[in-house]
Design a protein around this motif. Structure first.
Motif: not given
Length: 347
Positions: A179, A190-191, A194, A237, A241-242
């Motif tokens: 990610w 992008y978080s 998260a 998120a 992705r996470p």
């Protein structure tokens, strides 16, 4: 301004015997109306009947259905019964929860997740994995309004399932690296929060690896809470992705080409060893942790021939090709795939 709604479970109940509180929990959540309980052939006896009895004791009207496959047909069958229900309970393993989750989402009805095993992070995630002709597809769904995780029942499930759940959590390591890579190269959203939750979950699980043992309710509680956290990181998120990167692509490729694939979490764990090697990270640390948990670290332990590992590695980049990972747009050559699997001891 970009406005996004984050949905998380309102209540999470874990502990030995909590299945017997199902009716009370539904009452406290202010849920009313007819309840549809979705179970599997084995999980009906293991937990479904106890949940139904508890609901009946609290005055709920209950209908139930047993499903065998996480297929589009199963989702349709459940949707057919939802018409006159206002709550859906998925009581079972991954297949049952995914089908109940997707059917309730499509019908606009509240869903409660009641896992009988801690084998993957679909317990509280906003995704449902449904099988089709080409393998399995991950579809967007509403996360559960509540989770009822009876650690006694989960501890009695085959230990292989719990170890697979750990493999799915450990895979957060490479998912986050992928990610970050996509964020740096393609400016993908992008978080930090998260990613932090996802990494904290993976690190805590690895730290507790020695304590994850067969038949212990504490071990079941540890893994199920980590899987719920992982699912919540996905909700925060707004993307998987996470908790899903190149290692998941590898697992999905194996699902398609291996004559008898292993469990999702087992394949993701082995995929994490190899993807961590590609990232230049400490892949031996991942491998050793999986060994402590008694999760497979080789093709042989998964019961999959080495040729299928090579094929899956070569094909993995084509799965969800819009998702950029360390496998890039071009994937691995045959020689690179062989070297990777050989150097990490997977084959």
């Amino acid at each position: 301004m970009d406005v996004r709604k984050i949905q998380l479970p309102r209540e999470i109940h874990t502990g030995a015997g909590v299945i017997n509180e199902t009716g009370t929990i539904c009452k406290n959540l202010k849920l009313e109306g007819k309840v549809l309980v979705v179970t599997g052939p084995n999980t009906r006896k293991i937990a479904g009947e106890a949940a139904i009895d508890s609901l009946l004791d609290e005055g709920f009207e209950v209908e139930d259905i047993t499903i065998s496959h996480a297929s589009g047909d199963s989702v349709s069958d459940v949707q057919e019964l939802i018409r006159n229900c206002s709550i859906v309970l998925g009581v079972g393993g991954g297949k049952v929860i995914d089908v109940a989750k997707l059917a309730s989402t499509r019908s606009g009805v509240n869903f409660i997740s009641v896992p009988t095993a801690a084998s993957h992070d679909g317990i509280a995630s906003p995704r449902a994995s449904i099988k089709n002709e080409g393998g399995s597809v991950s579809l967007k769904a509403e996360p559960p309004i509540g989770v009822i995780a009876d650690t006694k029942i989960i501890s009695l499930a085959p230990f292989r399932l719990l170890a697979a759940g750990c493999g799915d959590i450990v895979s957060n390591y490479t998912a986050i690296l992928d990610w970050k890579l996509a964020h740096r190269l393609l400016n993908e959203d992008y978080s930090d929060s998260a990613a932090a939750l996802s990494m904290m979950t993976a690190k805590m699980t690895i730290k507790s690896a020695d304590a994850i043992k067969e038949g212990l309710t504490e071990s079941a509680g540890l893994v199920v809470k980590a899987l719920i956290s992982s699912g919540m990181a996905i909700s925060i998120a707004g993307t998987s992705r996470p908790a899903s990167g190149s290692e998941h692509k590898f697992s999905h490729a194996l699902d398609i080409i291996a004559p008898k694939p292993a469990l999702h979490g087992e394949q993701c764990g082995v995929g994490t060893i190899m993807m961590m090697y590609l990232h230049g990270g400490d892949w031996k640390f991942i491998r050793d942790t999986l060994k402590i948990i008694k999760a497979p670290t080789t093709a042989k332990e998964m019961g999959i021939g080495p040729e299928y590992i090579i094929e899956a590695l070569k094909m993995a980049h084509t799965i969800r090709s819009e998702r950029y990972t360390i496998l890039s747009d071009r994937g691995l050559t045959e020689e690179a795939a062989e070297n990777l699997a050989f150097n990490t001891g997977v084959i």
